[in-house]
Enzyme design. Structure first.
Site, PDB file in Angstrom:
ATOM      1  N   LYS A  28       0.512  21.537 -26.878  1.00 25.58           N
ATOM      2  CA  LYS A  28       1.889  21.034 -26.853  1.00 25.58           C
ATOM      3  C   LYS A  28       1.972  19.667 -27.530  1.00 25.58           C
ATOM      4  CE  LYS A  28       2.447  24.756 -24.649  1.00 25.58           C
ATOM      5  NZ  LYS A  28       1.395  25.777 -24.827  1.00 25.58           N
ATOM      6  N   GLY A  56       0.946  38.650 -30.906  1.00 22.46           N
ATOM      7  CA  GLY A  56       2.286  38.087 -30.909  1.00 22.46           C
ATOM      8  C   GLY A  56       2.809  37.752 -29.537  1.00 22.46           C
ATOM      9  N   GLY A  57       1.909  37.456 -28.590  1.00 21.81           N
ATOM     10  CA  GLY A  57       2.335  36.919 -27.311  1.00 21.81           C
ATOM     11  C   GLY A  57       2.638  35.441 -27.457  1.00 21.81           C
ATOM     12  N   ALA A  71      -0.183  27.995 -15.966  1.00 22.99           N
ATOM     13  CA  ALA A  71      -0.661  26.830 -15.233  1.00 22.99           C
ATOM     14  C   ALA A  71       0.265  26.467 -14.077  1.00 22.99           C
ATOM     15  CB  ALA A  71      -0.807  25.646 -16.184  1.00 22.99           C
ATOM     16  N   HIS A  86      29.365  18.026 -21.586  1.00 25.48           N
ATOM     17  CA  HIS A  86      29.790  18.427 -22.928  1.00 25.48           C
ATOM     18  C   HIS A  86      29.707  17.200 -23.842  1.00 25.48           C
ATOM     19  CE1 HIS A  86      32.228  20.202 -26.142  1.00 25.48           C
ATOM     20  NE2 HIS A  86      32.933  19.065 -26.149  1.00 25.48           N
ATOM     21  N   ILE A 131       0.911  32.717 -26.894  1.00 29.73           N
ATOM     22  CA  ILE A 131      -0.098  31.882 -27.537  1.00 29.73           C
ATOM     23  C   ILE A 131      -0.100  32.107 -29.047  1.00 29.73           C
ATOM     24  CG2 ILE A 131      -2.577  31.452 -27.741  1.00 29.73           C
ATOM     25  CD1 ILE A 131      -2.836  32.070 -24.770  1.00 29.73           C
TER      26      ILE A 131
END
Length: 473
Positions: free
Chosen positions: A56, A184-185, A327, A450, A187
């Site tokens: 990340k 293609g999951g 996690a 908004h 990860i």
């Protein structure tokens, strides 16, 4: 951590110091139990050192790169990416990981958790032998939290340079010019997105007929559209037939859904076809335990995450579905098990209310049932899909995306599914909506700021409640 004296008996023995293990240890110690935690690598596990946190961090850097392109191409801001200083990027990533690691170590020290570096092998239902340490007995119970490792395809060997897994992809040398991502999951999609942002030519191959196949079909559709728009060659319903490892990369033969055979050459092959539980050397048989057909250790009591052997509990990636291998789910599992071992009554983990996030560009975030799952379960459902481009802030971002709500026709919300920028930060509201069995009319009474992206969530519920404003039923 170092040990001032060897512990031969303890209240709780936790084997594995990843997210599930250390959360168990911290909570149990906080409840007054003596805890010994065994970890053969570093506390924090895969998530902290090789997965969630470093990936990340890199994906945040990728967002900054994408922002430069958007500034130039969409907003008339004359900016160009001069280069990526890879060593500097890596140094920042590693600093983030190191600070998190020191934080976990500090928490364990403060809680007086005894941490032993080594491998543990069960010798009975209440005992284990720790390498270089000795035999330890646990009065209250043992918690198995040994995690998982990447699955590998037969005939392929990860070398850390040309063929890599999700565990070592971040640590491979330099930035490749081209990448073939297999899987293609979540990860695989994240790594495909990351490499594309960094300028690589990316081919993403998934054997199922759509990306993130466990998510709602509309999530897959919007995600695929976004990835293709960014120039990623998405090949769903395709199968890898053969891979040849070359001196400077790989050559793969792929069969398309139409039965055609194509050749894909790339500097790097990233294999992301799932993860397998780690139980080697754990000595399950000595405690009266065995794995299931896929290597998981299944609980006999899901409310307590307790195995067929009383006092032996399981958390994290060792658990089979419906546990999610996430996690944040393992944090909840650790809290549950620690409180159970302390004799407290606690609610079981509601896996349907655990959010699922893919941190690609665009991001996806979901909680609860997909439309298909809800119908298969026999619910009479109503569905509303709100495009993010229908609200002002969605137009500002200009990345498309959607909010999809699945609800019972005259009842509670069953699932919420988001695709678009920053939706990982928007899913918490929907987690509460699903987890607290709210109905669309309950949500519709609450006012969303908004202009925001979350306003689209509020609008979707307004429409379902018969109070549509910018979207009519």
């Amino acid at each position: 951590m170092t040990q001032t004296e060897k512990v031969t008996d303890t209240d709780v023995l936790v084997i594995g110091g990843g997210t599930g293990g250390y959360s168990t240890a911290l909570r149990a110690a906080g409840l007054g139990l003596r805890v010994l935690l065994v970890e053969r690598d570093k506390v924090g596990g895969t998530c902290l050192h090789r997965g969630c946190i470093p990936s990340k961090a890199m994906l945040h850097a990728a967002e900054l790169v994408d922002g430069i392109a958007e500034a130039r191409e969409r907003w008339g801001i004359k900016a160009n990416l001069e280069s990526v200083d890879w060593p500097a990027l890596v140094a920042t990533r590693d600093d983030i990981v190191d600070r998190n690691h020191r934080g976990v170590v500090g928490h364990l020290t403060h809680a007086a958790v005894e941490v032993v570096h080594g491998s543990a092998e069960l010798t009975g239902p209440r005992s284990a032998r720790i390498s270089g340490y000795g035999e330890v007995t646990a009065r209250r119970g043992i918690v198995l939290a040994t995690g998982s490792r990447p699955r590998m395809l037969p005939g392929l060997v990860a070398d850390g340079r040309r063929v890599v897994t999700s565990d070592d992809a971040l640590f491979a040398p330099g930035l490749p010019e081209s990448v073939l991502v297999l899987g293609g999951g979540a990860i695989g999609v994240e790594y495909a997105s990351l490499h594309r942002s960094m300028g690589a030519r990316v081919t993403l191959v998934e054997a199922a007929d759509r990306l993130v196949p466990l998510e709602d079909v509309d999530v897959s559709r919007h995600l695929t559209r976004g990835l293709k728009k960014r120039g990623i060659d998405v090949r769903a319903g395709a199968r890898l037939l053969e891979t040849v490892v070359l001196d400077d990369g790989v050559r793969a033969t792929v069969r398309t859904p139409r039965g055609e055979t194509v050749t894909v050459e790339a500097e790097r092959l990233l294999v992301a076809v799932g993860r397998a539980p780690v139980t080697d050397g754990l000595g399950l048989a000595a405690a009266g335990l065995a794995t299931d057909g896929r290597g998981h250790v299944a609980p006999a009591d899901w409310d307590r995450l307790e195995t067929v052997v009383p006092g032996v509990h399981v958390v994290g990636d060792l658990l089979p579905p419906p546990s999610l291998g996430l996690a944040h789910a393992s944090f909840a599992e650790g809290l549950l098990v620690a409180e159970t071992l302390a004799g407290l009554r606690t609610a079981p983990v509601d896996y349907a209310a655990v959010p699922r996030v893919t941190y690609s560009a665009p991001q996806t975030a979901s909680v609860g049932l997909s439309e298909a799952q809800a119908r298969d379960a026999g619910h009479d459902v109503v569905v509303n899909t709100m495009p993010l481009s229908a609200v002002a802030k969605g137009m500002v971002h200009g990345q498309g995306g959607m909010v999809k709500v699945v609800a019972e026709r005259s009842g509670r919300v069953l699932g919420v599914h988001l695709v678009g920028p920053n939706v990982s930060e928007m899913i918490a509201e929907s987690q509460l909506i699903v987890g607290w069995d709210a109905e669309p009319s309950d949500v519709a009474h609450h006012i969303h700021a908004h202009p925001t992206l979350s306003e689209a969530v509020g609008e979707a519920f307004l429409t379902l409640a018969g109070r549509g404003l910018h979207q009519q039923a």
